[in-house]
Design a protein around this motif. Sequence first.
Motif, short mmCIF file in Angstrom:
data_model
loop_
_atom_site.label_atom_id
_atom_site.label_comp_id
_atom_site.label_asym_id
_atom_site.label_seq_id
_atom_site.Cartn_x
_atom_site.Cartn_y
_atom_site.Cartn_z
N SER A 235 1.07 -1.37 -0.24
CA SER A 235 0.16 0.20 0.06
C SER A 235 0.89 1.40 0.19
N THR A 236 2.13 1.60 0.66
CA THR A 236 3.03 2.59 0.85
C THR A 236 3.35 2.24 -0.21
N LYS A 237 4.31 0.97 -0.33
CA LYS A 237 5.57 1.05 -1.22
C LYS A 237 6.68 0.73 -0.93
N ALA A 238 7.07 0.91 0.72
CA ALA A 238 7.75 1.36 1.81
C ALA A 238 8.19 0.01 1.76
N VAL A 239 10.34 -0.38 1.71
CA VAL A 239 10.59 -1.66 1.48
C VAL A 239 10.85 -1.92 3.10
N LEU A 240 10.74 -2.31 3.59
CA LEU A 240 10.26 -2.86 5.14
C LEU A 240 12.23 -3.39 5.67
N GLY A 241 12.62 -4.66 5.35
CA GLY A 241 13.39 -5.21 5.33
C GLY A 241 13.63 -6.29 4.09
N GLY A 242 14.55 -7.10 4.12
CA GLY A 242 14.86 -8.11 3.50
C GLY A 242 15.01 -9.90 3.91
N VAL A 243 15.04 -10.46 2.81
CA VAL A 243 14.87 -12.07 3.20
C VAL A 243 16.36 -12.64 2.63
N TYR A 244 17.28 -13.05 3.62
CA TYR A 244 18.50 -13.38 3.25
C TYR A 244 18.77 -14.78 3.57
N THR A 245 19.98 -15.49 2.78
CA THR A 245 20.03 -17.14 3.62
C THR A 245 21.38 -16.91 4.26
N TYR A 246 20.87 -17.92 4.90
CA TYR A 246 22.58 -18.17 5.72
C TYR A 246 22.62 -18.95 7.04
N GLU A 247 23.34 -19.76 6.93
CA GLU A 247 23.92 -21.17 7.53
C GLU A 247 22.85 -22.81 7.39
N GLY A 248 22.28 -22.19 5.62
CA GLY A 248 20.76 -23.17 5.52
C GLY A 248 20.13 -22.83 5.90
N LYS A 249 19.73 -21.27 6.31
CA LYS A 249 18.06 -21.21 6.75
C LYS A 249 18.11 -20.00 5.80
N THR A 250 16.57 -19.33 6.45
CA THR A 250 16.55 -18.36 5.30
C THR A 250 15.72 -17.13 6.61
#
Length: 547
Positions: A235-250
């Motif tokens: 709705s606001t188009k604001a980026v709130l954060g991210g998703v990354y992989t690390y040591e086999g985990k999301t």
Amino acid sequence: MDLNESLNLNASRRNFIKAAGATVFAGAAAAMLGGCSAKGHAENKNNAANSVDEIEWDEETDVLIVGGGLAGQAAAATVATEGNGAKALLLEKGAMTLGQGDSPFSAGRVLWTDDEHAEGLRQYLYELRGEMDNTPDAVLDAFAEGIHENRTWIESLPDFNADDVNFSEHFQKGSGETCYPEYAELPHGYNLGVLHFKGEEFDHVIKFVNHAFANNDNITHKLNAPLTALVQDPSTKAVLGGVYTYEGKTVYVKANKGVIMTCGGFENNPQMRGDYLSGTTARCIAGRMNTGDGHYICSRIGADMWHMNSCAGFWTSVSPIEGEDVTMRTPKQFGITVAVNGRRFFMDWDSDHEHDWDVIDQNPLSINVGSRHGHMQFGGEWPHLPMPKTTWYILDDDGYKKMMAYETAPNFEPSSDGYGFRANSIAELAEAAGLPAGELTRTVDLWNQYCEAGEDPAFHRPAWTLTPIKKAPFHACHCSTTLLNTDGGPRRNERAQIIDLNGEPIPNLYSAGEFGSVWCDMYNGGGNLGECCAFGRIAVRNVLGIA
């Protein structure tokens, strides 16, 4: 893995959030993610989330920085030294502390200027832009101010020692060297300085910048941690954060202040090279992790792109006949370069930077020749040339020995098995290299006539580079088109904000460095690292509201 499959472009619309892949749904009243798949990972707790309020965040930080080259490290150093306790998470896709893009493999030169020449430097940036006016004045003004600050910023970082750094000034005609200034013919070319580190501990700028935050408790630096998606409020188009992989985990990380994308270029993505560059078959010198991941991630949340055809590349360098390896530069003044038809086809005194300083201040830009990070004079202009996949550097034995004794000589024998050929006649050499003997013989004969006359009327190489090819054995060294880095990526404004397809900033999303670089036409050496430092700072200061 198929590229579309790896980006989950055909994902189901059933769930709005997929940790194993990201799909953007226009108009959906749910969180939007843009990114790559992470096949083989367990079902993620956020797969069933239908709104941003339902996301369970694993981590929280103030500033998320994506990409651990100099731009990302400059951003982290700025948070550490100016952030007043703000926290940052720096993610690096590769396994190296200094990043596995181009930064640690570069020459380490950074542009700067002083108070007296700051306005001239700004005008020089305008001149380098030329008629490519899609980099707005405001962006170049911000860049010029950043270059002006680069030296004093470096000097302000912890444990700076002036003895570790060489500061050169190129403020007047006659002070030019290597590629500083790269386009000395332009009216305001002589308004820049260059700095590089030479210390025992800090022999590269990125090592020193890393030192500024390496032991700071407010900065977390993770390796082998690729970003796979950005989380955007639809709705606001604001980026709130991210998703990354690390040591086999999301991992879902919330960025309270903003995300800074410093992902570098796409030079090691063959599909993107084919889509955007005239050097589809070029071999890349470094940047093995620069595969365009961030470009896809930002595209999928609506970022506009610019300068996708801009790069440093397309000179020719000796290389193995098979494979993808290539050298950075080859001293090309000791012979000629021919294509598979046995003919010269361009001004073949080429490398990442070749300047004839004896005449550069005497002739206009439309007359001088050279090779300036792949830009070559063609019809009085300085574009990138569309280079063939394979070329051959032809030398006689005297020229070959001079090349191998030169300071930038390759560390292998480029006419040995697997790299090239040698023979006692030009006809035999042509047969060995698969070139038409008659064409190569005529080309060499004509070249020797040019050398005797002291002039190259075909491509106007400087007279001192006219080295005859007369003494057996003769050498054919395999060459490939060489690519250092790309500059294209998300469009940014003077505040380092990433711009969407409607020309509006995407809230909380920023960029720095070669990821959507400001360079659109002619380029000056040291400008990419200079931009990494400048826009790394600009992005952080705007994210934290301290600009």
